[in-house]
Scaffold this motif. Sequence first.
Motif, PDB file in Angstrom:
ATOM      1  N   UNK A 152       0.737  -1.010   0.426  1.00 11.16           N
ATOM      2  CA  UNK A 152       0.375  -0.317  -0.043  1.00 11.16           C
ATOM      3  C   UNK A 152       0.852   1.066  -0.231  1.00 11.16           C
ATOM      4  N   UNK A 153       2.211   1.313   1.048  1.00 10.34           N
ATOM      5  CA  UNK A 153       2.872   2.406   0.930  1.00 10.34           C
ATOM      6  C   UNK A 153       3.476   2.939  -0.443  1.00 10.34           C
ATOM      7  N   UNK A 154       3.576   1.713  -0.713  1.00  7.45           N
ATOM      8  CA  UNK A 154       4.849   1.758  -2.528  1.00  7.45           C
ATOM      9  C   UNK A 154       3.659   2.105  -2.960  1.00  7.45           C
ATOM     10  N   UNK A 155       2.879   2.120  -2.742  1.00 12.52           N
ATOM     11  CA  UNK A 155       1.684   2.028  -4.384  1.00 12.52           C
ATOM     12  C   UNK A 155       1.643   4.248  -4.329  1.00 12.52           C
ATOM     13  N   UNK A 156       1.145   4.245  -2.729  1.00  3.59           N
ATOM     14  CA  UNK A 156       0.463   5.653  -2.393  1.00  3.59           C
ATOM     15  C   UNK A 156       1.629   6.376  -2.584  1.00  3.59           C
ATOM     16  N   UNK A 157       3.582   6.032  -2.618  1.00  4.58           N
ATOM     17  CA  UNK A 157       4.188   7.082  -2.513  1.00  4.58           C
ATOM     18  C   UNK A 157       4.236   7.176  -4.387  1.00  4.58           C
ATOM     19  N   UNK A 158       4.475   6.340  -4.939  1.00  5.65           N
ATOM     20  CA  UNK A 158       4.417   6.040  -6.333  1.00  5.65           C
ATOM     21  C   UNK A 158       3.416   6.563  -6.962  1.00  5.65           C
ATOM     22  N   UNK A 159       1.600   6.713  -6.956  1.00  6.33           N
ATOM     23  CA  UNK A 159       0.652   7.280  -7.388  1.00  6.33           C
ATOM     24  C   UNK A 159       1.215   9.153  -6.885  1.00  6.33           C
ATOM     25  N   UNK A 160       1.880   9.245  -5.644  1.00  9.19           N
ATOM     26  CA  UNK A 160       2.269  10.425  -5.321  1.00  9.19           C
ATOM     27  C   UNK A 160       3.172  11.045  -6.372  1.00  9.19           C
ATOM     28  N   UNK A 161       4.026  10.702  -6.302  1.00 10.79           N
ATOM     29  CA  UNK A 161       5.188  11.297  -7.164  1.00 10.79           C
ATOM     30  C   UNK A 161       4.316  11.369  -8.654  1.00 10.79           C
ATOM     31  N   UNK A 162       3.348  10.028  -9.368  1.00  8.02           N
ATOM     32  CA  UNK A 162       3.208  10.173 -10.884  1.00  8.02           C
ATOM     33  C   UNK A 162       2.200  11.837 -10.827  1.00  8.02           C
ATOM     34  N   UNK A 163       1.691  11.741 -10.147  1.00  8.83           N
ATOM     35  CA  UNK A 163       0.588  12.831  -9.731  1.00  8.83           C
ATOM     36  C   UNK A 163       1.604  14.558  -9.864  1.00  8.83           C
ATOM     37  N   UNK A 164       2.214  14.520  -9.068  1.00  7.59           N
ATOM     38  CA  UNK A 164       2.881  15.365  -9.372  1.00  7.59           C
ATOM     39  C   UNK A 164       3.994  15.985 -10.575  1.00  7.59           C
ATOM     40  N   UNK A 165       4.047  14.903 -11.971  1.00  5.40           N
ATOM     41  CA  UNK A 165       5.076  15.201 -12.280  1.00  5.40           C
ATOM     42  C   UNK A 165       3.816  14.881 -14.324  1.00  5.40           C
ATOM     43  N   UNK A 166       2.682  14.150 -13.417  1.00  8.72           N
ATOM     44  CA  UNK A 166       1.914  14.240 -14.818  1.00  8.72           C
ATOM     45  C   UNK A 166       1.693  15.566 -15.209  1.00  8.72           C
ATOM     46  N   UNK A 167       1.333  16.282 -17.024  1.00  5.50           N
ATOM     47  CA  UNK A 167       0.311  16.645 -17.405  1.00  5.50           C
ATOM     48  C   UNK A 167      -1.273  16.648 -16.672  1.00  5.50           C
ATOM     49  N   UNK A 168      -1.325  17.995 -16.699  1.00  2.67           N
ATOM     50  CA  UNK A 168      -3.452  18.097 -16.233  1.00  2.67           C
ATOM     51  C   UNK A 168      -3.585  17.755 -16.513  1.00  2.67           C
TER      52      UNK A 168
END
Length: 232
Positions: A152-168
Motif C-alpha cells: 500500500x505504501x509503495x503504491x501510495x508514494x508512486x501515485x503521489x510522485x506520478x501525480x506531481x509529474x503529470x500534465x494537466x
Amino acid sequence: LRNVILSVYDNEQSELPLMLGISLTDELVNNNFLLVLNEIFSYSQSNLSFEKLVNNISNDLEKVVHEKLLNEYFDLDDLTIPKLIWQFVVYSLNQIQSPFHKEMYQEYNFNDSLFHPTFQMFLHLQIVLNLETIHFVYNALIDQLRYPNELTNKASVLIDVMFEKADDVKKEILFVCLLKRLLCVTKPPKSLIALFLHVNTKFGLEMKRIFKGNGEYETYLSAISIVNDLQQ
C-alpha cells in the motif's frame, strides 16, 4: 466490490497472498514481459537504452488495451482492468526494495524514489502511454491501496510522485480515478482516503484551476464534500 475483496488480506503482508490456482505472473510470462521488466530493473546491465525498454512495454500495454476495447466497447469505467496490466503493476511494485513503513510517507525521501527504476519506468510510461491505457494503469495502482502495509505504501508514494509529474490532462484522469474509487463503496480503505486527502491538500489549487477550466468546478466541490463526509 474490489475494495471489499482487497481489504480482507492480512494488514502485515507486503504482497498479495498467492491463492490456490491463482498466479500473479502467468500473463507476464505468456507475453514475455518478465524478461523485459527484469532488464528494466537492472537496466545498467542491458544493451538497450532504458527509454527503449520502457517504450517496448508501452507498446505492448497499449496493444492489450486496444484489443480489449475492440472486444468490449463500453465506457472505460465499466471495464475490468486487463489481467496483464494488473500483474505488471503488482510485479513492478514488488521490485522496490527501499524500506517502506506502515505509516504513509513516514521517513521516506521522495527524491530517492526518482532514482529507482520502477519509479522511472512509471514516470516515463505516464508520458508516453495513451489516455485509455494510463487510465487502466492508474486504476491498477489504486487497487493496491488497501490497509497500512508495504505494498500500500509503495503504491501510495508512486501515485503521489506520478501525480506531481503529470500534465494537466493526466492529473485530472488520476484525480478522477481516485475520486470514483472513493465513491464506489460506502466504506473505502483508510489508505485510499488518506492518499486522496493528501493529494487534494498538496495539489488542491491546481485541481481547482483544472476543474474551473473544464467547467466541472461545481461537480468537483460536490465530490470533495462527499469525501469529507466519509471521514465523519
